[in-house]
Each structure stands twice: as structure tokens, then as C-alpha cells.
Design an enzyme around this catalytic site. Structure first.
Site, PDB file in Angstrom:
ATOM      1  N   GLY A 191       0.907  -1.171   0.114  1.00  0.00           N
ATOM      2  CA  GLY A 191      -0.060   0.136  -0.055  1.00  0.00           C
ATOM      3  C   GLY A 191       0.838   1.272   0.109  1.00  0.00           C
ATOM      4  O   GLY A 191       2.033   1.124   0.266  1.00  0.00           O
ATOM      5  N   CYS A 192       0.147   2.501  -0.187  1.00  0.00           N
ATOM      6  CA  CYS A 192       0.970   3.651  -0.312  1.00  0.00           C
ATOM      7  C   CYS A 192       1.293   4.031   0.979  1.00  0.00           C
ATOM      8  O   CYS A 192       2.816   4.355   1.226  1.00  0.00           O
ATOM      9  CB  CYS A 192       0.064   4.612  -1.140  1.00  0.00           C
ATOM     10  SG  CYS A 192      -1.576   4.783  -0.202  1.00  0.00           S
ATOM     11  N   TYR A 193       0.523   4.035   1.867  1.00  0.00           N
ATOM     12  CA  TYR A 193       1.256   4.520   3.247  1.00  0.00           C
ATOM     13  C   TYR A 193       2.411   3.459   4.020  1.00  0.00           C
ATOM     14  O   TYR A 193       3.288   4.075   4.212  1.00  0.00           O
ATOM     15  CB  TYR A 193       0.010   4.589   4.402  1.00  0.00           C
ATOM     16  CG  TYR A 193      -0.890   5.720   4.098  1.00  0.00           C
ATOM     17  CD1 TYR A 193      -0.253   7.148   4.255  1.00  0.00           C
ATOM     18  CD2 TYR A 193      -2.278   5.538   4.045  1.00  0.00           C
ATOM     19  CE1 TYR A 193      -1.271   8.121   4.277  1.00  0.00           C
ATOM     20  CE2 TYR A 193      -3.070   6.685   4.160  1.00  0.00           C
ATOM     21  CZ  TYR A 193      -2.675   7.890   4.121  1.00  0.00           C
ATOM     22  OH  TYR A 193      -3.355   8.894   3.950  1.00  0.00           O
TER      23      TYR A 193
END
Lengths: 347, 347, 347, 347
Positions: C154-156
Site C-alpha cells: 500500500g501507499c502509506y
């Protein structure tokens, strides 16, 4: 295929940055020099952190000296300098055998008197005006291919000229009724320490400026007149809007009596069906700058209002891309016998 | 001075929010009802957290029922409803003795046939069209003072009409040459769950839309024709730009032969010198939306291009303020014998 | 070199668009299928006008059917689908011999119970969790090279894990003191018709959300625990800020007693000196999202505050790029024996 | 009620503009002087076109001279000057019998040595430090009422102190674990001709800065230490985000062993239940800057993470409003015996 040794003169502003962005990854370019008085000695990657990690980004800026540039073996120089400054170094580089693609206004006008009227000083080297080619690749590709000196067009002119030229060539509209409204991103104003360009002053703000005689009218009207075969004078209203880049232009004019509105679409189609960077959206198409930013594309739509008899032409481009840096690279491709799209097909 | 008991019908959209913003702190208003089908039962402060802590913000939304509104003792109702919906409740509220200020398009047109042409359905209560007053306070203050039903103008129309009406009344321009370009903030599209209005779709984006026959042309041309004394048909090009609110309009037209361009400035001065909310910037003045957002001011500048013979009119307003909510409050002030500026002089 | 036949499943959202942006111009990819239930039948170029004019953009979307995808000859499929939906089609595609790079959360967790805790439903195919490789190319390149199923992070998580993993591996900070603050662009929320994501609601707005137990904590803590060799639980505070894309993360933690702060820089240097997409800014370096948007780079800086004994780690990436689409392409490059940077070195 | 004759010294920056915005329409204020070296002689309305048409906006800027200011009859002066400059004119104005509300850092610290450490020069008038009252109206209203010299707090400090002070006073958290992350709009950097503050450089950009020892830490830690009764040193990470104004702060700290998390909410409630400008959102409340911009409100929410034992405090304010100009007006109201909310309850 061998890479073309290439220099960028005046590479520390927004147009210079866009040229670097394109040329650092261009498959047929070897960047051998980038100049900047204020950044001389620093690597590109320290002035433009965005470029860190790209091959070539450790090249150091040098002073803008024609001898030093020629000594790098550069065959071509892109100039991203203020008008008035570009002409001198262009002359020196041409004398040393380089080809020159100038992104300033210095060689865009055929007539030194018009230059003086619009730019407020005598043209530095009027002798070169005849040779310089106004570099719209879709309009005069052969002249660009053969050119030693290309005057790459301004951002507003590109957005106004590409939709209008085929329409005027076909004689479809009343030239005297042309009104062009353009909305430009803030990068068009350059990287200047000027409080009117601060984030707080531009955000949540829209304003027209430069009325009624913006400098770009000189080249716009020159090229429109060439297309129409008669002198054309237009109304041009530039606006500053809160986006980083992008220009949207809407142009209106009366359809000539007896003309079928569909001839507008046909004229555009006839001119650009094979142009890789002009995307025709057809009748009713409304271009959006978000589809063209950071590309060399220009999107063109059109419309017709039977209530008023007016044609509407709409175009969207990136002011730094098709309106400046990447368009200059497109001319470079033509000048060096490369595919027109080389290095330019990414979004 | 006693406060006027006031209702807002349809208060959960952006125009409703702007009405609340103005009326909650208006010194002569007591807000007694705010309606919203979807928010009924909730206090204003929970739907609009911005209003928490303001006196009156604990009022709960109610269903939009004419009896219930009348039962609150309201003397006046602002309607911020979709067109087609407003007409019915307006009729019911008028019947109960309330005055009505309608911000929809339902009562803006004098001619039910034009309404049907532009809005696509038969007008629900054509009998009221004669009585309704098109509520531009600077243009017909006396009619508004006497009105029972005010049709408050749309955002684009206000920005186009206020600069043009005095010029047309004075007969200074060729009506057939009028072209108006407007740039509007995204709030003008309303609070709708529509992917085209998402942040990501609107940010770094500019686009024209609604071409060539936007609905607002119906009221614009009606009022321009009244001012000119002849039928006026114009070209109008609306654009969406990435700001929350604000409209900038630039209008061009040919100066009539033999007219001194300075008469443009004189006509504006003659019309608006005493208008508290029209700020004339004079010749060369370029309004900026950032100076008018969240106010009831409209800034107007003008220019003249001797090269083309065209007049340029520029205006800036807030589409939710002078273009909607606060202009309706200005009419309210007139209708209830209050100072025209009551509750509206903050920035 | 032959191009790898490639499919994208669920290509009509923002992550799908980013995958298309990268894969349409990737020199070693032939895009043979793109699926979208709602856009099936339309060419990519009509759904994403930005892609018009690119080779391959006339490919039409198809329904997300495993047989149909396999029939195109695709050797690999990228999945940009919601969690819960991805697992089924991944299973089907693997069964047909394709490799799968899944950008959903479905295969990121080693433990089906943790999946159920954080995603609220039983894992559809827990048998595949053992095989799936959590695809951080800088952390486990060899496992990715050998993988049949990559769970792209994921991005985070990417923005938090890349700075922290080498620090935890070296045992430099007190794990229990880790606090990560992340600021994300709005595209991270996806392309949903949701009024909270409207331009007007996000512009001029900043807000935290998803507190205190955001779903991404599950994969973040799994990977941090692996790096530290002990269970790690952290505080994570995500925020939504008005940019289209980009994530900036600042993480703080106490330096362990007796550790020289410069070991932080050394650990980062040791881990990433040869990583083409991790750009180390050194002590005092403050990354800026504007230098990484639309790229696969992540910029990392660090600092130390002797007053508090805390280390500061700062990272910037594009949530759609290194945080999603282009990072998945980086894994693809490894899986197919291509240069790690193939098709990813443009800015 | 008589209006208080009021001066603003240094009124041409963003804080000055915010003071003008509030004071021009304040019902108990008569603005008698506004100073600006660079704008002297010009009316307020020409420097700030937004103010045109407001009563009082035709006042002309004067030079910042204490005698001239006193000669206007002003009873109070707001100073919006750089630190180091404010102290001298404050001294002169106090000597002439005016009250002074200083928005610079010059009188915020009790200890001249700390001032020198953080601001890099010897304090100009240390003798006044004892008398000056650090002007958080919610924290020490009585001292402000009695003050001759109020040091109005900085923007970051206000956003950090108001949530934390009651929590520290109640002894609920481990002081040594406090980490504060703040996200500020660009106006916080002032109106400076600096290329790093250009629209193009700030738009689509997020970055931390001023690490690890921002100047505001001096006053933050002073006030936190007073509240806790022990010296408090914190980690503070300021960020610049692309909004015009607004600060969002998220602060984390470990709950002390044995404390019920709900005591956090009770402490906030106990401190601020009657404060008109502190809006408590309760547990789980996530403030959003868009609800507080251009107001004097500060919104505060909180949360607790049982996984880590950490408390989360979240606050949103306008950096120019509650973080600067309108908070100074709130102190003014107290100093002159006016209702605390006078002139401040609009949104």
C-alpha cells in the site's frame, strides 16, 4: 543510432527545466552542456531535485559562454533566455556551426520594426530574421527540417494558432471578428521573486492581465495574416489561473456567409489527421488541460452556435510543453532527421 | 429595530450554506426555519460544522413544508431549491402571506415559452411570472422594494449583466458582437456526488462546458434585450476552473462608430457611483476574484483596444455571494426597508 | 527483446490509470488486456482522454473474466481491484499459469486472522498467503524475482517501511516509541462519487482520518516486526491534504541509549546506496512531494534532535507511483528478468 | 458605546491584513492609524483592494512613528512587525500611554536568555519581559484584562498549547513523550518575494521544514512547562502545505499509567466548556481547517489508541486568525472591557 550532442542555454528557469525533463531521457540526445549564470558549478540534480537519479543529472551547470558550449562538441543549442539576451548568443553559436532552437521571442518576428514596437528596443541582429523559421512543426515541417535557426513559438501563440490556421487558410471565418480568450497556469510567468506570483496571491484567484496589447499578439497576428493572406488583427485576453501549468484557449469568430459549419471540422481534419501531437476532439469536444499537462499534445475541439453564427474553437496544451519545451524538442527531431515523436510519447 | 422572522428552504447545499452564513449574523434577521429533506432533525451546526458556536446554529433542519414554515411566523422565505421544485413551494408560501426570494431559475424569465425551451419542461405556475421581479438590486431597486416575489439572478448572469446593462442602455456598443467568457469556481456546480466534480478531476484542470447554449443565456438575453431596447443574442462561454468560488467574466463588443471610448467609463460611473456593492476599477482595471470572494461586492474594470475597436468589460464576483446568496440578502434588505448594506459589509 | 504480454484487471480507477500510464510506454510490455466492468467495450483512450495518441491506447476494455484474460496470451496480470474481490480472480489466473501482481490488500498479510481483524471478513483463499511475496523490491528482491504471486504494498506502508526497516534491522531505535504521521493526496481515496471527496470539500482543507487503527497498520506492523525481530506496534496518523497525489511521512522514535545518531544515516546508506529508486537526502534533508510525483522515486531524509533524543525520518513518494502502480511495475521488472529500472526512468 | 481609537503598526503584511479585516468592521473600534514604511501615503483600499468600499478603508498608511501614532489619539496599538523591530516601538508607545498588543515574538518569552538562544540576538528591552502577558485569552483572561502589554502568541503555539495545557495541568500524560506535527498554510511564511514561496513551488507540494528546533519551540515549551509544573521539552515538526491559511496539529503522548482515557475529554471540557472560541469535537472528532479559516475558532478533537497507550490531540485553527490577528482582537476585547466575542462572531 548516434546521440546528438546537445546544449541548453539558460536552463535554470521553468522552460529550462522542461527542456531538461525531456532531453535527459530522450533516446537520441546526449546532453553535453547546460548553462546558468546563477547556478554555474552546481549539478543539475542539486538545482532540480526532481532529476536526481536520472542518468545525466550529475552534469554541472556552466556559464553561458559560446566558446565553452562549442567546446563540448554540441551540434545544437536550445536557448531558454529572456528576449534581447538570446539574440547575441544565438549569433555566436551559429557562427561556430551549431544549430539553434531559440525559445525566446527574438527570432519569431519577420519584421524588426514590429519587434521594436512590441518589445521596446531595437532588434539586436535583424539580419537573422529572414533566415529564422517560426517553428510550428505542424505548419511548416519542411522549413524546420532545413533550418539552422528555429524560433520556437510562445505558449499563447501555439494554443491560438494551431486551431485557427487551417480555418483561415480555408477562408471559413470573418477575420475581423476573432476574439481569443486564454487561461494560463502560473508557470507561464516564469520563476521570478515577485510577490504577485506568490502562492497566497495566486491561489483562489483569477485575473486577466496584459490588456489590450499583449506582446504575443505580434507573432500571433503575423502567423494568422500569413494563413489568411490578408492582415489579421485580433482581440486577445490572457488570464492567470491557479494551476501550475496548462493553457486553455477559446476562440470565437463569425462563420462566413454561406459556409457550412461542418467545414470547420473538415479543415481541422485535413490539416491534422496525420499530426501525432494534435488530437482532434471533433464537434462538441471540450478539451481539458488535465489531459495534456506534461505532454506535447494539443487537444482541439470546436463548436458552432446557430443562434449567433459564431464558430467556437477550443484548445488545451501545456504552456511549458507543447507551448514551449517539448515543442522545441519536436522541432529538434525534425532538424536531425529523427522520428517526429522521438522521446515525446509519454504522459 | 425588530428582527425579521426568516426561513430558508433548501438550506443544505452550497447556496443554502451561503445564505445561512449571511443570515445567522444579520443584525435584522431572526432565522426561524431552515429546511432540508435529507438533514431534517439535525441542527445546522452538525451539518455545517463551520457554524458551530454562532448564535442560532443549534436550530434544527425541518422538512420543507409550507404549513410548518408559516407556523414559525416567518415573514419571508429564501428558496435555494432546484428549478421546477421552487415554483410549487413559492406558490404555497405566497398564499400564506410570506414574501419569497427565490434563488432558482423558476421566476427569472418573463416568458413561459422561453422557460420551457431552456429548462425542458412546462412552467409550473406561469401566472406568477408577471409579478416576479428579476432581482438585480442595482438595476431595479424600487421594484424589488415593492415586490412580494423576487427572482434572484444566477451567478453568471449577474457577472455579465451588471457591466453590460449601462453600456447597452447608453447605446455604446454593437449588440450583435457581444462575446462573454466566464470562469467559475467549482462550487457553482453544486454539492453533488458526481465523479466529474471530485478534487482529483478538477484540480490542475480547466475546461469549458455547456456550449453553445447554456441555460443562463435565457435570463441574460432577456435582461440585455430590455436594456438595449432591441433583441440581443450573445455568445457565452462558461469555464470551470480550480477555485472554490468566484467568477471572472470578460466581455467584448465593438464600440459603435463615432462613440468616444471614455463614454464606457462614464456610463458605468453614472449607473453605479452610488451603489455600495459595485466597485468601479476604471479604465485598465483588472478585477481579481480573490478580492471579492465571500463578499457581496462585484468589481468592474474596462478597457478599449483601438487596434480592433473593441471594448473590454471585466467583472469579478463570488458566484455564491453577489452571484447568489448575499445578493438575495441585498434584495431582502430593500424589501424590508433596511439599509441596503445591512449585514453585508464584512470581508 | 520480446515484449511480455500483460493484462491489467480493474483498470478504470486511479491505480489502474497509473498502471496504464506506465505500461503503455514500457519498452518490454505488450498490453493485451485491460478490464473494467463499467467501461467494457470502450477503448482506453475514451475512458482516459490523456492517453489518446499513445500506441496501444485504442485497446478496448473487456469484462474481468479469467478465461478471456488467459485467452489473450497474457503471461502476467496486475490487479487493481478492491480487497476481497482481488483474491478470487488472482486464484483463477494463477491456475491458468499467469503470474499475478496484486495491488489490493488481499495477499499482503501472512496471517489470515489479522486480515479478518482489519478487513472485517474471512480471507477468501488463505492457502495462498504463504506463497504470496510482500513486494517491496528494495527489501526482498530475490523473493520477488522468484514469485508467482506478488502482493504489492500500500501507499502509506511503502512510505513508512522503506525508511524504518533498515533502522529497525540495525536495532537503532526504541520500537515502542514509533509515531508516524502521513499526509496523502486525495487520489489515495480512489475515484468514488462521494461528496466528501468533492473539489470544494477538499480544497483549502486539511484533516486527519481513520484514527486510531487504519487498515494499513496491519501490513505496516507485520513488516516492521519482521525487520525488528520483535513485535512492533506503532501510532499512525494519516491526513488528507489538497494535492492530487503524493505522500509525505514523518516518523519519530527515540534513539536507543548509547547509539551514535550518525548510525541512522549509515543504516540508510547501507541499505539503499545501490537502489535506483531510493534517493537519500542525508541528515537535514527535507523531502518534498513535488520532486517525486509521477515517478517511482522515494526521497528519504533524516534528522536527530539532541534535545529530545528523537530520530526523525522523512520520506516523500507518489501514492499512485512508488506507493502503488510504478512500484508494481518495478516488481514486474524483477519477475521477468528485466533491468529494475526498465520503463520507469522518466520524470 | 464609545469606539476605542486604535492603531495598527506594520499593517501591510498578511497579519496586518487580517487585523485590518477584523478591526475595520469591529463595532467598538475606530481605526485611527495604520503604518507601513513602504505603503505610506496610500489608502488602505489601494494596498488591499479587498477592503474597497468598507467604511474606514480610505484611511492612508503613515510611517511607523510613535509620535505620529500617539497624535492620532490612539489608546492601543497592535504591532505586526518582525521580531527585533517590534520591541523598540512598543517601548515608545507604552511610554506615551498606549496599550500595546504585540504579535511578534519580542515579548512572548519570560527569559531574555532563551530569546537570545532562539532568535540570535540580545533582547532589546528585557525590562519589559516581566510585565508582558503571554496572550492566550482562554488561559489567562484576567492577566490580559489587566495588561498594558500583551504578547500575542504565534500560530503554531496556539494550535499546540490550547489542546495540551489542560491535559498537562491535570497530569494525564507523560510529558517526555510529546510529539506535535503541524501542517500550516503558506500565508504563515509571510508576504515575501522569495522564490520558494511562489505558487508553482508550493502547489502540489508538501514538505517539512525548520527541523529540529523551530523558533516557536521556545514559547511552546515555556507555556507547557508552566502548565505541567515541570520542564517540558517536545518534538515539533512543522510542515508547509498548499492551502492559503489554516493549521492542523496532531499531538501524541503516552497516557500516564492508571489514568482513564476519558479524563482527557473531561479535562478539555473542564477548561473550555465556556470558552466561546474553543469548539470541542469530543472523542473521535477530527477537526478540518476548512471549518475554521477566517474565523477566531479553534476546533479540538481527541482520541486514544489502546494498542499503544497513546493519546491523540487534534486541533484546527486559522494561522492568521486564532493563530494571529483575531486572537489579538480577542485580547483587545478583554483589555477594554468589551464582550470577548465583540466583532469576532462571523464566519
Amino acid at each position: 543510432m548516434q546521440r546528438v550532442k546537445t546544449a541548453i542555454v539558460g536552463a535554470s528557469g521553468y522552460t529550462g527545466q522542461e527542456l531538461l525533463r525531456n532531453l535527459l531521457v530522450h533516446p537520441h540526445v546526449e546532453l553535453v552542456a547546460a548553462t546558468s549564470r546563477q547556478e554555474a558549478g552546481k549539478p543539475l540534480s542539486s538545482v532540480f531535485p526532481r532529476f536526481r537519479g536520472l542518468p545525466g543529472s550529475e552534469l554541472a551547470f556552466i556559464e553561458p559562454d559560446a566558446d565553452a558550449i562549442a567546446a563540448t562538441g554540441a551540434k545544437v543549442a536550445f536557448l531558454a533566455l529572456p528576449h534581447g539576451v538570446a539574440a547575441d548568443i544565438a549569433t555566436a553559436l551559429l557562427a561556430k556551426g551549431l544549430k539553434v532552437i531559440d525559445l525566446s521571442a527574438d527570432f519569431r518576428l519577420n519584421d524588426a520594426a514590429v519587434y521594436e514596437e512590441f518589445y521596446g528596443h531595437v532588434h539586436p541582429v535583424p539580419a537573422l530574421l529572414d533566415e529564422a523559421v517560426y517553428g510550428l512543426p505542424e505548419v511548416r515541417p519542411d522549413a524546420i527540417r532545413a533550418a539552422r535557426l528555429v524560433a520556437s513559438p510562445g505558449c499563447y501563440p501555439t494554443s491560438i494558432l494551431l486551431p485557427l490556421i487551417p480555418i483561415l487558410q480555408a477562408g471559413l471565418i470573418e477575420e475581423v471578428t476573432i476574439v481569443a480568450n486564454s487561461l494560463s497556469g502560473v508557470s507561464g510567468a516564469g520563476k521570478k521573486a515577485d510577490t504577485t506570483l506568490l502562492y497566497v496571491e495566486c491561489n483562489e484567484s483569477v485575473r486577466a492581465y496584459g490588456l489590450p496589447k499583449h506582446r504575443h499578439l505580434s507573432e500571433i497576428e503575423q502567423e494568422l495574416s500569413l494563413a489568411a493572406g490578408v492582415p489579421v488583427v485580433i482581440t486577445f485576453i490572457p488570464h492567470l489561473i491557479p494551476v501550475t501549468s496548462g493553457i486553455l484557449t477559446t476562440t470565437t469568430a463569425l462563420l462566413k456567409s454561406g459556409i457550412d459549419p461542418d467545414e470547420i471540422g473538415e479543415a481541422l481534419q485535413g490539416a491534422y489527421a496525420d499530426s501525432p501531437f494534435v488530437r482532434l476532439l471533433g464537434k462538441g469536444g471540450c478539451p481539458d488541460t488535465k489531459h495534456v499537462t506534461r505532454t506535447n499534445f494539443i487537444d482541439i475541439g470546436w463548436n458552432y452556435d446557430p443562434r449567433t453564427g459564431r464558430v467556437l474553437l477550443l484548445s488545451a496544451e501545456d504552456n511549458l510543453g507543447k507551448g514551449a519545451g517539448s515543442q522545441a524538442v519536436q522541432s529538434f527531431n525534425l532538424m536531425f532527421g529523427l522520428p517526429e515523436t522521438a522521446g515525446l510519447l509519454f504522459v
